[in-house]
Design a protein around this motif. Sequence first.
Motif, PDB file in Angstrom:
ATOM      1  N   ALA A  43       0.835  -1.199   0.000  1.00 54.85           N
ATOM      2  CA  ALA A  43       0.000   0.000   0.000  1.00 54.85           C
ATOM      3  C   ALA A  43       0.876   1.259   0.000  1.00 54.85           C
ATOM      4  CB  ALA A  43      -0.944  -0.006   1.210  1.00 54.85           C
ATOM      5  N   ALA A  44       1.974   1.220   0.737  1.00 56.57           N
ATOM      6  CA  ALA A  44       2.890   2.368   0.757  1.00 56.57           C
ATOM      7  C   ALA A  44       3.474   2.606  -0.631  1.00 56.57           C
ATOM      8  CB  ALA A  44       4.011   2.123   1.767  1.00 56.57           C
ATOM      9  N   ALA A  45       3.801   1.527  -1.321  1.00 53.98           N
ATOM     10  CA  ALA A  45       4.346   1.659  -2.680  1.00 53.98           C
ATOM     11  C   ALA A  45       3.308   2.296  -3.607  1.00 53.98           C
ATOM     12  CB  ALA A  45       4.781   0.293  -3.210  1.00 53.98           C
ATOM     13  N   ALA A  46       2.045   1.907  -3.455  1.00 58.40           N
ATOM     14  CA  ALA A  46       0.984   2.497  -4.286  1.00 58.40           C
ATOM     15  C   ALA A  46       0.819   3.982  -3.961  1.00 58.40           C
ATOM     16  CB  ALA A  46      -0.330   1.750  -4.076  1.00 58.40           C
ATOM     17  N   MET A  47       0.860   4.321  -2.688  1.00 55.40           N
ATOM     18  CA  MET A  47       0.745   5.740  -2.300  1.00 55.40           C
ATOM     19  C   MET A  47       1.930   6.540  -2.836  1.00 55.40           C
ATOM     20  SD  MET A  47      -2.068   6.403  -0.549  1.00 55.40           S
ATOM     21  CE  MET A  47      -1.853   7.744   0.622  1.00 55.40           C
ATOM     22  N   ARG A  48       3.132   5.975  -2.745  1.00 55.32           N
ATOM     23  CA  ARG A  48       4.309   6.680  -3.271  1.00 55.32           C
ATOM     24  C   ARG A  48       4.199   6.875  -4.781  1.00 55.32           C
ATOM     25  NH1 ARG A  48       6.966   3.435   0.483  1.00 55.32           N
ATOM     26  NH2 ARG A  48       7.517   1.938  -1.125  1.00 55.32           N
ATOM     27  N   ALA A  49       3.661   5.878  -5.472  1.00 56.50           N
ATOM     28  CA  ALA A  49       3.503   5.995  -6.927  1.00 56.50           C
ATOM     29  C   ALA A  49       2.538   7.134  -7.268  1.00 56.50           C
ATOM     30  CB  ALA A  49       3.008   4.676  -7.515  1.00 56.50           C
ATOM     31  N   ILE A  50       1.454   7.229  -6.532  1.00 60.68           N
ATOM     32  CA  ILE A  50       0.489   8.315  -6.776  1.00 60.68           C
ATOM     33  C   ILE A  50       1.133   9.654  -6.443  1.00 60.68           C
ATOM     34  CG2 ILE A  50      -1.728   9.306  -6.074  1.00 60.68           C
ATOM     35  CD1 ILE A  50      -2.672   6.371  -5.606  1.00 60.68           C
ATOM     36  N   LYS A  51       1.858   9.709  -5.347  1.00 57.65           N
ATOM     37  CA  LYS A  51       2.553  10.956  -4.959  1.00 57.65           C
ATOM     38  C   LYS A  51       3.544  11.355  -6.042  1.00 57.65           C
ATOM     39  CE  LYS A  51       4.008  13.882  -1.558  1.00 57.65           C
ATOM     40  NZ  LYS A  51       4.158  15.140  -2.252  1.00 57.65           N
ATOM     41  N   GLY A  52       4.210  10.373  -6.642  1.00 52.38           N
ATOM     42  CA  GLY A  52       5.144  10.654  -7.728  1.00 52.38           C
ATOM     43  C   GLY A  52       4.448  11.264  -8.933  1.00 52.38           C
ATOM     44  N   ILE A  53       3.273  10.767  -9.257  1.00 55.30           N
ATOM     45  CA  ILE A  53       2.487  11.329 -10.370  1.00 55.30           C
ATOM     46  C   ILE A  53       2.104  12.772 -10.068  1.00 55.30           C
ATOM     47  CG2 ILE A  53       0.263  11.161 -11.584  1.00 55.30           C
ATOM     48  CD1 ILE A  53       0.558   8.036 -11.166  1.00 55.30           C
ATOM     49  N   LYS A  57       3.516  16.298 -11.805  1.00 52.23           N
ATOM     50  CA  LYS A  57       2.422  16.902 -12.579  1.00 52.23           C
ATOM     51  C   LYS A  57       2.118  16.057 -13.815  1.00 52.23           C
ATOM     52  CE  LYS A  57       3.176  21.554 -10.829  1.00 52.23           C
ATOM     53  NZ  LYS A  57       2.739  21.189  -9.531  1.00 52.23           N
ATOM     54  N   GLY A  58       2.092  14.742 -13.547  1.00 52.61           N
ATOM     55  CA  GLY A  58       1.869  13.773 -14.620  1.00 52.61           C
ATOM     56  C   GLY A  58       0.403  13.568 -14.938  1.00 52.61           C
ATOM     57  N   ASP A  59       0.149  12.536 -15.704  1.00 54.69           N
ATOM     58  CA  ASP A  59      -1.202  12.179 -16.125  1.00 54.69           C
ATOM     59  C   ASP A  59      -1.950  11.572 -14.936  1.00 54.69           C
ATOM     60  OD1 ASP A  59      -3.519  11.297 -17.372  1.00 54.69           O
ATOM     61  OD2 ASP A  59      -2.512   9.745 -18.560  1.00 54.69           O
ATOM     62  N   ALA A  60      -2.970  12.254 -14.471  1.00 56.35           N
ATOM     63  CA  ALA A  60      -3.740  11.789 -13.314  1.00 56.35           C
ATOM     64  C   ALA A  60      -4.316  10.398 -13.546  1.00 56.35           C
ATOM     65  CB  ALA A  60      -4.855  12.774 -12.994  1.00 56.35           C
ATOM     66  N   LYS A  61      -4.670  10.085 -14.781  1.00 51.75           N
ATOM     67  CA  LYS A  61      -5.264   8.779 -15.072  1.00 51.75           C
ATOM     68  C   LYS A  61      -4.282   7.633 -14.816  1.00 51.75           C
ATOM     69  CE  LYS A  61      -8.883  10.290 -18.140  1.00 51.75           C
ATOM     70  NZ  LYS A  61      -9.635  10.064 -19.346  1.00 51.75           N
ATOM     71  N   ALA A  62      -3.004   7.938 -14.795  1.00 48.99           N
ATOM     72  CA  ALA A  62      -2.011   6.905 -14.509  1.00 48.99           C
ATOM     73  C   ALA A  62      -2.106   6.411 -13.062  1.00 48.99           C
ATOM     74  CB  ALA A  62      -0.605   7.433 -14.797  1.00 48.99           C
ATOM     75  N   ALA A  63      -2.825   7.144 -12.218  1.00 45.44           N
ATOM     76  CA  ALA A  63      -2.978   6.746 -10.813  1.00 45.44           C
ATOM     77  C   ALA A  63      -4.135   5.773 -10.597  1.00 45.44           C
ATOM     78  CB  ALA A  63      -3.182   7.985  -9.941  1.00 45.44           C
ATOM     79  N   VAL A  64      -4.945   5.546 -11.612  1.00 49.14           N
ATOM     80  CA  VAL A  64      -6.113   4.656 -11.459  1.00 49.14           C
ATOM     81  C   VAL A  64      -5.707   3.259 -10.988  1.00 49.14           C
ATOM     82  CG1 VAL A  64      -8.013   3.517 -12.685  1.00 49.14           C
ATOM     83  CG2 VAL A  64      -7.606   5.958 -13.018  1.00 49.14           C
ATOM     84  N   ALA A 121      -8.666  10.239 -10.019  1.00 51.50           N
ATOM     85  CA  ALA A 121      -7.651   9.814 -10.992  1.00 51.50           C
ATOM     86  C   ALA A 121      -8.305   9.568 -12.347  1.00 51.50           C
ATOM     87  CB  ALA A 121      -6.934   8.562 -10.502  1.00 51.50           C
ATOM     88  N   GLY A 122      -9.435   8.889 -12.336  1.00 54.21           N
ATOM     89  CA  GLY A 122     -10.139   8.566 -13.575  1.00 54.21           C
ATOM     90  C   GLY A 122     -10.634   9.786 -14.327  1.00 54.21           C
ATOM     91  N   SER A 123     -10.865  10.868 -13.592  1.00 51.95           N
ATOM     92  CA  SER A 123     -11.341  12.096 -14.239  1.00 51.95           C
ATOM     93  C   SER A 123     -10.242  12.761 -15.064  1.00 51.95           C
ATOM     94  CB  SER A 123     -11.856  13.084 -13.187  1.00 51.95           C
ATOM     95  OG  SER A 123     -10.759  13.704 -12.496  1.00 51.95           O
ATOM     96  N   GLY A 124      -8.999  12.423 -14.754  1.00 53.05           N
ATOM     97  CA  GLY A 124      -7.873  13.040 -15.447  1.00 53.05           C
ATOM     98  C   GLY A 124      -7.510  14.410 -14.909  1.00 53.05           C
ATOM     99  N   ASP A 125      -8.199  14.852 -13.876  1.00 56.00           N
ATOM    100  CA  ASP A 125      -7.988  16.183 -13.294  1.00 56.00           C
ATOM    101  C   ASP A 125      -6.936  16.078 -12.189  1.00 56.00           C
ATOM    102  OD1 ASP A 125      -8.112  18.602 -11.900  1.00 56.00           O
ATOM    103  OD2 ASP A 125     -10.303  18.674 -11.900  1.00 56.00           O
ATOM    104  N   LEU A 126      -5.761  16.617 -12.449  1.00 54.49           N
ATOM    105  CA  LEU A 126      -4.655  16.518 -11.488  1.00 54.49           C
ATOM    106  C   LEU A 126      -4.980  17.231 -10.179  1.00 54.49           C
ATOM    107  CD1 LEU A 126      -1.837  15.333 -11.073  1.00 54.49           C
ATOM    108  CD2 LEU A 126      -0.889  17.469 -11.957  1.00 54.49           C
ATOM    109  N   ALA A 127      -5.673  18.371 -10.252  1.00 50.41           N
ATOM    110  CA  ALA A 127      -6.045  19.089  -9.025  1.00 50.41           C
ATOM    111  C   ALA A 127      -6.985  18.232  -8.174  1.00 50.41           C
ATOM    112  CB  ALA A 127      -6.691  20.428  -9.363  1.00 50.41           C
ATOM    113  N   ALA A 128      -7.937  17.547  -8.811  1.00 52.23           N
ATOM    114  CA  ALA A 128      -8.857  16.673  -8.076  1.00 52.23           C
ATOM    115  C   ALA A 128      -8.094  15.498  -7.468  1.00 52.23           C
ATOM    116  CB  ALA A 128      -9.962  16.176  -9.004  1.00 52.23           C
ATOM    117  N   LEU A 129      -7.139  14.948  -8.212  1.00 49.44           N
ATOM    118  CA  LEU A 129      -6.326  13.850  -7.694  1.00 49.44           C
ATOM    119  C   LEU A 129      -5.527  14.318  -6.483  1.00 49.44           C
ATOM    120  CD1 LEU A 129      -5.176  10.971  -7.856  1.00 49.44           C
ATOM    121  CD2 LEU A 129      -3.443  11.863  -9.429  1.00 49.44           C
ATOM    122  N   THR A 130      -4.950  15.490  -6.580  1.00 53.74           N
ATOM    123  CA  THR A 130      -4.154  16.040  -5.476  1.00 53.74           C
ATOM    124  C   THR A 130      -5.009  16.209  -4.227  1.00 53.74           C
ATOM    125  OG1 THR A 130      -2.702  17.151  -7.052  1.00 53.74           O
ATOM    126  CG2 THR A 130      -2.652  17.952  -4.777  1.00 53.74           C
TER     127      THR A 130
END
Length: 166
Positions: A43-53, A57-64, A121-130
């Motif tokens: 779970a920590a690895a998944a959280m770090r991956a999302i934090k990296g995105i 300022k990457g593609d929010a959809k990559a966090a899905v 993440a699915g919306s593609g909106d980086l601000a919403a993902l953040t």
Amino acid sequence: MTKKTLVAAVLGALMAGGIVGGATIAMAQADVIKQRQDNRKQAAAAMRAIKGIIDAKGDAKAAVPQAAKLKELENAFVKMFPAGSDKGETKALPAIWTDMKGFEAASAAANAAYDKLAAAAGSGDLAALTAAFGDTGKTCGARSEEHTSELQSPMYLVCRLLLEKK
């Protein structure tokens, strides 16, 4: 075989069985604790991956996929606390076992946060993902404070950093 020999043999077998059974229970407890720890590391690895995105300022959809992984891990995690698994190298507090309904409610809150994270993440909106990531951090941090002796597990590294920023 004399009666004394038979009684001694039966008692010896019972004692050996008790020793083996006790060792088996201890090993099973160690296994479930290890499974919990491995679950939180994933779970920590998944959280770090999302934090990296987010940081890149990457593609929010990559966090899905990572958000889906968090939900999958949470659904398994909540089931990893059978009676008696509070002994050993664990930071889990007795509150998990004495208030399992409260622990399950905290797990449901984490799942709801992961759903919002996946939707953002699915919306593609980086601000919403953040924003959803920050909310997820608050949710998992609150659960960790209530159900572990310290915010020390790798899963909550990101949560601790988010809480420290506030």
